[in-house]
Design a protein around this motif. Sequence first.
Motif, PDB file in Angstrom:
ATOM      1  N   TYR A 192       1.335  -0.987  -0.009  1.00  0.00           N
ATOM      2  CA  TYR A 192      -0.124  -0.644   0.058  1.00  0.00           C
ATOM      3  C   TYR A 192       0.780   1.263  -0.464  1.00  0.00           C
ATOM      4  N   LEU A 193       0.326   1.841  -1.154  1.00  0.00           N
ATOM      5  CA  LEU A 193       1.343   3.270  -1.079  1.00  0.00           C
ATOM      6  C   LEU A 193       0.291   4.507  -1.021  1.00  0.00           C
ATOM      7  N   ASN A 194       1.262   5.713  -0.212  1.00  0.00           N
ATOM      8  CA  ASN A 194       0.008   6.927  -0.508  1.00  0.00           C
ATOM      9  C   ASN A 194       0.744   8.266  -0.479  1.00  0.00           C
ATOM     10  N   PRO A 195       0.666   9.010  -1.301  1.00  0.00           N
ATOM     11  CA  PRO A 195       1.375  10.314  -1.439  1.00  0.00           C
ATOM     12  C   PRO A 195       1.271  11.408  -0.917  1.00  0.00           C
ATOM     13  N   GLY A 196       0.214  11.116   0.356  1.00  0.00           N
ATOM     14  CA  GLY A 196       0.462  11.861   1.490  1.00  0.00           C
ATOM     15  C   GLY A 196      -1.024  13.681   0.601  1.00  0.00           C
ATOM     16  N   SER A 197      -0.118  14.412   0.443  1.00  0.00           N
ATOM     17  CA  SER A 197      -1.627  15.060   0.392  1.00  0.00           C
ATOM     18  C   SER A 197      -0.854  16.710   0.414  1.00  0.00           C
ATOM     19  N   PRO A 208       4.459  16.683   6.507  1.00  0.00           N
ATOM     20  CA  PRO A 208       4.568  17.882   4.991  1.00  0.00           C
ATOM     21  C   PRO A 208       3.360  17.641   3.431  1.00  0.00           C
ATOM     22  N   ARG A 209       4.127  18.812   3.181  1.00  0.00           N
ATOM     23  CA  ARG A 209       2.788  18.824   1.771  1.00  0.00           C
ATOM     24  C   ARG A 209       3.655  18.039   1.042  1.00  0.00           C
ATOM     25  N   THR A 210       3.289  16.868   0.470  1.00  0.00           N
ATOM     26  CA  THR A 210       3.889  16.139  -0.106  1.00  0.00           C
ATOM     27  C   THR A 210       3.231  15.863  -1.727  1.00  0.00           C
ATOM     28  N   TYR A 211       3.702  15.132  -2.473  1.00  0.00           N
ATOM     29  CA  TYR A 211       3.792  14.704  -3.963  1.00  0.00           C
ATOM     30  C   TYR A 211       5.077  13.551  -3.981  1.00  0.00           C
ATOM     31  N   MET A 212       4.768  12.491  -5.329  1.00  0.00           N
ATOM     32  CA  MET A 212       5.040  11.075  -4.663  1.00  0.00           C
ATOM     33  C   MET A 212       5.707  11.245  -6.844  1.00  0.00           C
TER      34      MET A 212
END
Length: 181
Positions: free
Chosen positions: A141-146, A155-159
């Motif tokens: 399970y992978l989640n890039p965050g928000s 922190p605010r993130t992306y993948m």
Amino acid sequence: MKLLIASDIHGDLESMELVLRAFESEDADKILLLGDLLYHGPRNDLPKTYAPKAVIELLNKNKDRILAVRGNCDTEVDQMVLNFPILADYAYLSLDGLSIFATHGHHHNTQTPPPLSRGEILLHGHTHVLKCEEFGSENFYLNPGSAALPKENNPRTYMVYENRTFTVKDFDGNTVLEKKF
């Protein structure tokens, strides 16, 4: 293929601009948006630069570079103003020999997973919390965050996905998490 993956923009103009800057600096081929593009939802605070009309304009200018799935805050009304499809509940991606079930996370998640074969990846947003963990039958399970409204002191993130590697970064370009398959 190199993907920039983001979730939970919630109509925040600054976050959308950061996603697009990251897309350019990462030199990615496509942006995969995991839902909740325009509306902030009744459980979230109003994003600090909430400007959904401006976000619509930026999204539509980049329509040929975007793949998207529907979030729980995305509706048919949102689809009427966006020039690319956003109403699919999931996308099934096959990249470099990896099978990836990409969704928002409000229907399919680790508690109510989609039918996955051994080793397949569940990629979703929704929780606003970045994650990388094994579950099920050797699934991940992978989640890039928000990008706009992170939770649990994230922190605010992306993948970024490239060459069987998922890397979560903050908008200063710092690597927060990395998983190689």
